[in-house]
Design a protein around this motif. Sequence first.
Motif, PDB file in Angstrom:
ATOM      1  N   GLU A  24      -3.922  15.851  58.109  1.00 42.35           N
ATOM      2  CA  GLU A  24      -5.057  16.542  57.485  1.00 42.35           C
ATOM      3  C   GLU A  24      -5.780  17.432  58.483  1.00 42.35           C
ATOM      4  O   GLU A  24      -6.147  18.576  58.163  1.00 42.35           O
ATOM      5  N   GLU A  25      -6.001  16.930  59.694  1.00 45.25           N
ATOM      6  CA  GLU A  25      -6.697  17.719  60.713  1.00 45.25           C
ATOM      7  C   GLU A  25      -5.895  18.972  61.090  1.00 45.25           C
ATOM      8  O   GLU A  25      -6.448  20.069  61.210  1.00 45.25           O
ATOM      9  N   CYS A  26      -4.594  18.809  61.290  1.00 46.36           N
ATOM     10  CA  CYS A  26      -3.765  19.952  61.688  1.00 46.36           C
ATOM     11  C   CYS A  26      -3.726  21.018  60.601  1.00 46.36           C
ATOM     12  O   CYS A  26      -3.811  22.223  60.892  1.00 46.36           O
ATOM     13  N   VAL A  27      -3.599  20.593  59.359  1.00 48.11           N
ATOM     14  CA  VAL A  27      -3.593  21.561  58.259  1.00 48.11           C
ATOM     15  C   VAL A  27      -4.927  22.279  58.167  1.00 48.11           C
ATOM     16  O   VAL A  27      -4.988  23.501  57.985  1.00 48.11           O
ATOM     17  N   GLN A  28      -6.033  21.540  58.306  1.00 48.91           N
ATOM     18  CA  GLN A  28      -7.346  22.168  58.211  1.00 48.91           C
ATOM     19  C   GLN A  28      -7.570  23.187  59.312  1.00 48.91           C
ATOM     20  O   GLN A  28      -8.146  24.256  59.079  1.00 48.91           O
ATOM     21  N   MET A  29      -7.104  22.897  60.521  1.00 49.73           N
ATOM     22  CA  MET A  29      -7.309  23.849  61.613  1.00 49.73           C
ATOM     23  C   MET A  29      -6.406  25.072  61.488  1.00 49.73           C
ATOM     24  O   MET A  29      -6.709  26.129  62.045  1.00 49.73           O
ATOM     25  N   HIS A  30      -5.311  24.937  60.759  1.00 54.03           N
ATOM     26  CA  HIS A  30      -4.458  26.094  60.489  1.00 54.03           C
ATOM     27  C   HIS A  30      -5.005  26.951  59.357  1.00 54.03           C
ATOM     28  O   HIS A  30      -4.766  28.163  59.303  1.00 54.03           O
ATOM     29  N   GLY A  31      -5.674  26.320  58.410  1.00 54.25           N
ATOM     30  CA  GLY A  31      -6.059  27.046  57.205  1.00 54.25           C
ATOM     31  C   GLY A  31      -4.907  27.067  56.214  1.00 54.25           C
ATOM     32  O   GLY A  31      -3.993  26.232  56.268  1.00 54.25           O
ATOM     33  N   GLY A  32      -4.900  28.022  55.322  1.00 56.98           N
ATOM     34  CA  GLY A  32      -3.928  28.069  54.231  1.00 56.98           C
ATOM     35  C   GLY A  32      -2.486  28.100  54.678  1.00 56.98           C
ATOM     36  O   GLY A  32      -1.611  27.525  54.025  1.00 56.98           O
ATOM     37  N   ILE A  33      -2.208  28.748  55.826  1.00 50.01           N
ATOM     38  CA  ILE A  33      -0.825  28.854  56.284  1.00 50.01           C
ATOM     39  C   ILE A  33      -0.217  27.484  56.573  1.00 50.01           C
ATOM     40  O   ILE A  33       1.001  27.300  56.529  1.00 50.01           O
ATOM     41  N   GLY A  34      -1.072  26.498  56.848  1.00 47.91           N
ATOM     42  CA  GLY A  34      -0.580  25.181  57.220  1.00 47.91           C
ATOM     43  C   GLY A  34       0.222  24.485  56.145  1.00 47.91           C
ATOM     44  O   GLY A  34       1.007  23.586  56.452  1.00 47.91           O
ATOM     45  N   MET A  35       0.038  24.884  54.877  1.00 54.05           N
ATOM     46  CA  MET A  35       0.769  24.227  53.792  1.00 54.05           C
ATOM     47  C   MET A  35       1.789  25.136  53.121  1.00 54.05           C
ATOM     48  O   MET A  35       2.326  24.794  52.078  1.00 54.05           O
ATOM     49  N   THR A  36       2.074  26.291  53.699  1.00 55.09           N
ATOM     50  CA  THR A  36       3.108  27.149  53.137  1.00 55.09           C
ATOM     51  C   THR A  36       4.484  26.590  53.476  1.00 55.09           C
ATOM     52  O   THR A  36       4.700  26.071  54.579  1.00 55.09           O
TER      53      THR A  36
ATOM     54  N   GLU B 192      -0.579  25.565  69.717  1.00 57.24           N
ATOM     55  CA  GLU B 192      -0.066  26.929  69.835  1.00 57.24           C
ATOM     56  C   GLU B 192      -0.803  27.880  68.902  1.00 57.24           C
ATOM     57  O   GLU B 192      -1.124  29.016  69.274  1.00 57.24           O
ATOM     58  N   TYR B 193      -1.095  27.404  67.691  1.00 60.97           N
ATOM     59  CA  TYR B 193      -1.819  28.247  66.728  1.00 60.97           C
ATOM     60  C   TYR B 193      -3.234  28.540  67.231  1.00 60.97           C
ATOM     61  O   TYR B 193      -3.713  29.679  67.134  1.00 60.97           O
ATOM     62  N   LEU B 194      -3.899  27.534  67.779  1.00 58.70           N
ATOM     63  CA  LEU B 194      -5.265  27.731  68.276  1.00 58.70           C
ATOM     64  C   LEU B 194      -5.281  28.694  69.458  1.00 58.70           C
ATOM     65  O   LEU B 194      -6.293  29.373  69.700  1.00 58.70           O
ATOM     66  N   LYS B 195      -4.198  28.767  70.198  1.00 58.31           N
ATOM     67  CA  LYS B 195      -4.136  29.693  71.340  1.00 58.31           C
ATOM     68  C   LYS B 195      -3.908  31.139  70.912  1.00 58.31           C
ATOM     69  O   LYS B 195      -4.264  32.070  71.637  1.00 58.31           O
TER      70      LYS B 195
ATOM     71  N   ILE C  87      -9.244  31.107  68.702  1.00 60.29           N
ATOM     72  CA  ILE C  87     -10.122  30.099  68.109  1.00 60.29           C
ATOM     73  C   ILE C  87     -10.084  28.787  68.892  1.00 60.29           C
ATOM     74  O   ILE C  87     -10.977  27.938  68.759  1.00 60.29           O
ATOM     75  N   GLY C  88      -9.059  28.616  69.727  1.00 62.85           N
ATOM     76  CA  GLY C  88      -8.995  27.435  70.570  1.00 62.85           C
ATOM     77  C   GLY C  88     -10.092  27.388  71.619  1.00 62.85           C
ATOM     78  O   GLY C  88     -10.305  26.341  72.254  1.00 62.85           O
ATOM     79  N   LYS C  89     -10.811  28.496  71.821  1.00 61.57           N
ATOM     80  CA  LYS C  89     -11.929  28.531  72.752  1.00 61.57           C
ATOM     81  C   LYS C  89     -13.178  27.889  72.161  1.00 61.57           C
ATOM     82  O   LYS C  89     -14.107  27.562  72.900  1.00 61.57           O
ATOM     83  N   PHE C  90     -13.211  27.712  70.844  1.00 59.42           N
ATOM     84  CA  PHE C  90     -14.392  27.153  70.208  1.00 59.42           C
ATOM     85  C   PHE C  90     -14.456  25.652  70.470  1.00 59.42           C
ATOM     86  O   PHE C  90     -13.508  24.908  70.227  1.00 59.42           O
ATOM     87  N   GLN C  91     -15.608  25.195  70.909  1.00 56.16           N
ATOM     88  CA  GLN C  91     -15.754  23.808  71.356  1.00 56.16           C
ATOM     89  C   GLN C  91     -15.514  22.812  70.224  1.00 56.16           C
ATOM     90  O   GLN C  91     -14.928  21.744  70.443  1.00 56.16           O
TER      91      GLN C  91
END
Length: 377
Positions: free
Chosen positions: A329-341, A259-262, A271-275
């Motif tokens: 780890e992958e999900c947090v990295q693709m979210h960026g900083g918001i992933g660990m708030t 959902e975040y990538l969309k 950003i979900g369009k990026f291969q």
Amino acid sequence: MQFGDTEDRRMLSDMLRRFLAENYANDMRSKLAETQSGFSAEIWAGLAELGIIGALFSEEVGGFGGAGFDISTVFEELGRAGTVEPLLDTLYAGGLIADLGDEAQKELLAPVIAGEKQIAFAHGEPGSRYDLSHVETHAAQTAAGFTLTGAKSVVGNGAAADTIVVSARTSGEVRDANGISLFVVPVNAKGLSRKPYAKLDGGNAAEIALDGVEVPSSALLGPLGCAFDAIEFRAASAITAICAEALGAMEQAKDLTVEYLKTRQQFGRPIGKFQALQHRMVEILIDVEQARSAVINAADHLEGDRLTRERMVSAAKNLIGRTGRRISEECVQMHGGIGMTEEYALSHFARRLILIDHVLGDADHHLERFIALGKSA
């Protein structure tokens, strides 16, 4: 292999998912962490009313389930919602009472299944790590019963429990499988003290000290010195449950990330369009499906012979530990900083997946155990 996806279990899953979606808000976890019990009494009562607690136990003791796929169905939905209610501790302690208890002891389960009473299993000790047979707590037999002396660590639901199942050694050396006994101890027993604290991933635990706790002979659960096999079996049930919970958490972390990538825009497009990110999401999807297969395999073999059961459970726990860390780890990295708030739900799922690896044996422990069990086959 029977995949266990019966109509009754689908209905149970759908009912539990709807209940938690309507009643379990993300901000509840931080609020519950500030309470002594660490969970919501209202949610617990609702779970009991829906029969969710009963689904963990057989009809013999007042439930209506108790099989491997009943357990995995319930815990996958709990993991998907990120709940912190002590169902794992209820399954572990209650299962031991169901397996070993006499009629009077089994009657303790009725108010537990009804959501009126809490139980816990005090087994782990400061020096035991993941060794189920490591028990230093000592039970000395007396004319009136037994006197328990020792210390138990990280007792899940230990702060809220009304009754605690305590393991103690009645014979043998510290690491012997033989000589371990179980006792049903009320928390108001003289000499029993508890030091509660909140766990990092939600819920509560307690350090429990037993300073000459006197219990009657009727407190003995099962035959004297013969509890290890039951402990091992119920540990396998608990590992299957926590693997299923991890699967639900992985699913939710994956969905949040998709959902975040969309929605997250960069350079004028999602950003979900990026291969590169699409490839990473494919890897996550594959990991989730592998985890699902491992949970199905463990649940299917839970009622099988001891060696096969323990190998399949260790295989599942090893895979879940490795996969859970990678997905978080992958999900947090693709979210960026918001992933660990703290305000964002993903932080809880990521933290829970990391810490699940250390419950009832981490990935390395279960890999070594799987190999050792294979050599003994």
